[in-house]
Design an enzyme around this catalytic site. Structure first.
Site, PDB file in Angstrom:
ATOM      1  N   ASN A  90      -8.477  -3.366   9.920  1.00 16.37           N
ATOM      2  CA  ASN A  90      -7.418  -2.398  10.247  1.00 16.37           C
ATOM      3  C   ASN A  90      -7.833  -0.942  10.019  1.00 16.37           C
ATOM      4  O   ASN A  90      -7.180  -0.020  10.508  1.00 16.37           O
ATOM      5  CB  ASN A  90      -6.131  -2.697   9.468  1.00 16.37           C
ATOM      6  CG  ASN A  90      -5.371  -3.899   9.991  1.00 16.37           C
ATOM      7  OD1 ASN A  90      -4.676  -4.594   9.243  1.00 16.37           O
ATOM      8  ND2 ASN A  90      -5.502  -4.186  11.288  1.00 16.37           N
TER       9      ASN A  90
ATOM     10  N   ASP B  27       3.121  -9.499  11.846  1.00 15.90           N
ATOM     11  CA  ASP B  27       2.559  -8.957  13.090  1.00 15.90           C
ATOM     12  C   ASP B  27       3.659  -8.540  14.066  1.00 15.90           C
ATOM     13  O   ASP B  27       4.737  -9.135  14.084  1.00 15.90           O
ATOM     14  CB  ASP B  27       1.670 -10.042  13.726  1.00 15.90           C
ATOM     15  CG  ASP B  27       0.746  -9.477  14.786  1.00 15.90           C
ATOM     16  OD1 ASP B  27       0.623  -8.239  14.882  1.00 15.90           O
ATOM     17  OD2 ASP B  27       0.150 -10.274  15.522  1.00 15.90           O
TER      18      ASP B  27
HETATM   19  C1  FPP Z   1       0.386  -5.871  12.400  1.00 18.41           C
HETATM   20  O1  FPP Z   1       1.236  -5.415  13.433  1.00 18.41           O
HETATM   21  C2  FPP Z   1       0.820  -5.261  11.176  1.00 18.41           C
HETATM   22  C3  FPP Z   1       0.021  -4.524  10.364  1.00 18.41           C
HETATM   23  C4  FPP Z   1      -1.408  -4.267  10.626  1.00 18.41           C
HETATM   24  C5  FPP Z   1       0.595  -3.908   9.146  1.00 18.41           C
HETATM   25  C6  FPP Z   1       1.553  -4.770   8.363  1.00 18.41           C
HETATM   26  C7  FPP Z   1       2.116  -3.956   7.292  1.00 18.41           C
HETATM   27  C8  FPP Z   1       3.426  -3.873   7.010  1.00 18.41           C
HETATM   28  C9  FPP Z   1       4.476  -4.678   7.652  1.00 18.41           C
HETATM   29  C10 FPP Z   1       3.867  -2.967   5.911  1.00 18.41           C
HETATM   30  C11 FPP Z   1       3.840  -3.747   4.649  1.00 18.41           C
HETATM   31  C12 FPP Z   1       4.264  -2.924   3.555  1.00 18.41           C
HETATM   32  C13 FPP Z   1       4.067  -3.244   2.267  1.00 18.41           C
HETATM   33  C14 FPP Z   1       4.675  -2.352   1.282  1.00 18.41           C
HETATM   34  C15 FPP Z   1       3.307  -4.420   1.809  1.00 18.41           C
HETATM   35  P1  FPP Z   1       0.606  -4.549  14.597  1.00 18.41           P
HETATM   36  O2  FPP Z   1       0.685  -3.128  14.206  1.00 18.41           O
HETATM   37  O3  FPP Z   1      -0.777  -5.042  14.901  1.00 18.41           O
HETATM   38  O4  FPP Z   1       1.580  -4.852  15.770  1.00 18.41           O
HETATM   39  P2  FPP Z   1       1.202  -4.974  17.311  1.00 18.41           P
HETATM   40  O5  FPP Z   1       0.312  -6.178  17.439  1.00 18.41           O
HETATM   41  O6  FPP Z   1       2.518  -5.164  17.949  1.00 18.41           O
HETATM   42  O7  FPP Z   1       0.520  -3.702  17.700  1.00 18.41           O
END
Ligand code: FPP
Length: 241
Positions: free
Chosen positions: A66, A18
């Site tokens: 998501n 996250d």
């Molecule tokens: C949450 O951070 C993260 C996600 C919804 C996506 C996680 C995916 C990856 C790290 C890529 C993984 C890749 C592979 C190949 C498995 P957020 O976007 O909600 O962050 P925020 O809360 O700061 O907005």
């Protein structure tokens, strides 16, 4: 690289990746750049955790909720999964030699067909590997996972293949995406959020939690060492004294 030695390691470590969006915002970059950096950190931490001897690893990459994000962000994430799968296939021999079994937790039916085909292929090719178990949760929701397990169990009872008294926590476990794997001993969530967000809802009954303000793209091997050093000191009683 010298790896630290811990007196006790989680058999199963699960991580909620996250903070990618905030990381990008802090730098005036599009959110997709945060996910890109996050996917590099996923590779690095996955490899490191495997090298220090953690056998089961689960990374939360995309939840059933998501899909509600803007289309360009969803597409960027799907492209990252696609690149990762392409790489996993390209390096299949290396992965087989290392004994890495890849599994995708979640409802594959909701994932674009081309991606689903690659996921099925990689799972099938690595199914006999038993050194490191790498799970990636994509289109995953803990409540949905329990619901589909209950539906399958109910169907089996209805068809007289299962008796009511045979329904135990162990049996329910065997209907989950993580069937045959131990429950997570440690769940890590960076980025300052203090919740589970529908992750491993059934499996987390006795998990230890470790939270940090570090955003996932800034998460390093040292951050993981810190979490593991903390875990080492936890007194796990599983309801006993
Ligand atoms: C949450 O951070 C993260 C996600 C919804 C996506 C996680 C995916 C990856 C790290 C890529 C993984 C890749 C592979 C190949 C498995 P957020 O976007 O909600 O962050 P925020 O809360 O700061 O907005």
């Amino acid at each position: 690289m010298d790896y630290p030695v811990f007196s006790v390691l989680p058999r199963h470590l699960a991580i909620i990746m996250d903070g990618n969006g905030r990381w990008a915002k802090q730098r005036g970059l599009p959110r997709s750049e945060g996910h890109k950096k996050g996917s590099e950190v996923f590779r690095k931490i996955g490899e490191y955790a495997g090298n220090i001897g953690i056998r089961h690893l689960t990374f939360y990459a995309f939840s059933t909720e998501n899909w509600n994000r803007p289309e360009n962000e969803v597409n960027a994430l799907m492209n990252l999964f696609d690149s990762f799968l392409g790489e996993a296939i390209e390096r299949l021999d290396e992965n087989l030699e290392k004994g890495i079994r890849l599994r995708f937790l979640g409802d594959k039916n909701g994932v674009p067909a081309e991606l689903r085909a690659l996921m099925d292929y990689v799972e099938e090719q690595t199914k006999d590997c038993d050194k490191t178990f790498l799970n990636i949760a994509i289109n995953y929701g803990g409540q949905q996972e329990i619901t589909q397990a209950v539906q399958r169990i109910a169907q089996n009872v209805k068809d007289n293949n299962l008796k009511l008294e045979e329904i135990t926590p162990e049996l329910i476990s065997s209907y989950l995406y993580t069937a045959e794997q131990p429950d997570p001993d440690l769940i890590i969530r960076p980025s300052g959020e203090l919740r589970l967000s529908n992750f491993l809802t059934f499996q987390s009954a006795y998990s230890e939690f470790w939270f940090s303000d570090v955003l996932w793209p800034d998460f390093t091997e040292e951050t993981l060492n810190e979490a593991l050093a903390d875990f080492e000191k936890r007194n796990r009683r599983f309801g006993g004294i």
